[in-house]
Enzyme design. Sequence first.
Site, PDB file in Angstrom:
ATOM      1  N   CYS A  84      41.221  40.280  32.335  1.00 22.58           N
ATOM      2  CA  CYS A  84      42.402  41.130  32.253  1.00 22.58           C
ATOM      3  C   CYS A  84      43.447  40.443  31.375  1.00 22.58           C
ATOM      4  CB  CYS A  84      42.941  41.352  33.664  1.00 22.58           C
ATOM      5  SG  CYS A  84      44.680  41.737  33.777  1.00 22.58           S
ATOM      6  N   GLU A  85      43.991  41.175  30.416  1.00 21.90           N
ATOM      7  CA  GLU A  85      44.937  40.555  29.485  1.00 21.90           C
ATOM      8  C   GLU A  85      46.305  40.293  30.116  1.00 21.90           C
ATOM      9  OE1 GLU A  85      46.903  44.272  27.030  1.00 21.90           O
ATOM     10  OE2 GLU A  85      45.068  43.411  26.257  1.00 21.90           O
ATOM     11  N   HIS A  86      46.566  40.878  31.274  1.00 22.30           N
ATOM     12  CA  HIS A  86      47.875  40.690  31.903  1.00 22.30           C
ATOM     13  C   HIS A  86      47.975  39.368  32.664  1.00 22.30           C
ATOM     14  CE1 HIS A  86      47.929  45.338  31.862  1.00 22.30           C
ATOM     15  NE2 HIS A  86      48.481  44.853  30.765  1.00 22.30           N
ATOM     16  N   HIS A  87      46.871  38.968  33.329  1.00 15.62           N
ATOM     17  CA  HIS A  87      46.902  37.722  34.114  1.00 15.62           C
ATOM     18  C   HIS A  87      45.778  36.762  33.734  1.00 15.62           C
ATOM     19  CE1 HIS A  87      48.789  40.886  36.679  1.00 15.62           C
ATOM     20  NE2 HIS A  87      49.712  39.944  36.784  1.00 15.62           N
ATOM     21  N   GLN A 125      40.907  47.792  31.405  1.00 15.96           N
ATOM     22  CA  GLN A 125      39.714  48.617  31.619  1.00 15.96           C
ATOM     23  C   GLN A 125      39.773  49.914  30.812  1.00 15.96           C
ATOM     24  OE1 GLN A 125      38.523  49.014  35.718  1.00 15.96           O
ATOM     25  NE2 GLN A 125      37.376  50.892  35.321  1.00 15.96           N
ATOM     26  N   HIS A 153      39.002  44.277  40.237  1.00 16.14           N
ATOM     27  CA  HIS A 153      39.930  43.441  39.481  1.00 16.14           C
ATOM     28  C   HIS A 153      40.433  42.297  40.359  1.00 16.14           C
ATOM     29  CE1 HIS A 153      40.660  46.187  35.942  1.00 16.14           C
ATOM     30  NE2 HIS A 153      39.950  46.946  36.750  1.00 16.14           N
ATOM     31  N   CYS A 155      42.845  40.402  39.792  1.00 15.65           N
ATOM     32  CA  CYS A 155      44.306  40.354  39.846  1.00 15.65           C
ATOM     33  C   CYS A 155      44.828  41.200  41.007  1.00 15.65           C
ATOM     34  CB  CYS A 155      44.936  40.795  38.524  1.00 15.65           C
ATOM     35  SG  CYS A 155      44.460  42.444  37.997  1.00 15.65           S
TER      36      CYS A 155
END
Length: 197
Positions: A84-87, A125, A153, A155
């Site tokens: 995941c690019e956020h975390h 995703q 996920h 996260c």
Amino acid sequence: MNPETEFREGLDELASHYKSILTLLGEDASREGLEKTPMRVAKAMQILTRGYSQDAHKVLTDALFAEKYNQMVIVKDIDFFSLCEHHMLPFYGKVHVAYIPNGYITGLSKIARVVDIFSHRLQVQERLTQQIKDCIQETLKPLGVIVVIEAKHMCMQMRGVEKQNSITTTSDFSGAFNQAKTREEFMNLLHSEGKHI
């Protein structure tokens, strides 16, 4: 590139940054258990993001065959792992792909390779679903493509709401799959148990 033996440029610099991160987290980066960790993590991250140096379109065109088959081709339950690019935490699950050929087919394993290439990049995703669909549509020019992804996920499981059993489903489709009847046929085939081979 063999991800286990060949690494991209910047590996040493990446390891140096991870050593700094360990120190900033309050660890002693020089202690025995962590001494080789920065390089191990740097190598792991290059493996997990190897999709940036690979061409998914070329994978399909390298195994393109003229064929007068115009019924649905389904490759389901393709395992994938992504970050995941956020975390930068993993999300993982299954990808299901179908396309209706329009004069050309590709090797079945190449569909899985396309999934592998796009999932080995920092992702969300929703975009992953669209990239797989777009690549197949643009390269094979079929009568239609549909992609469904079901994923968990980390996260959501390890931080934040900490919900362990939630599954996120995304889909994207084109051409013939814009018709509800065709999508329904795909979903029926996707969920049919079938005979074990």
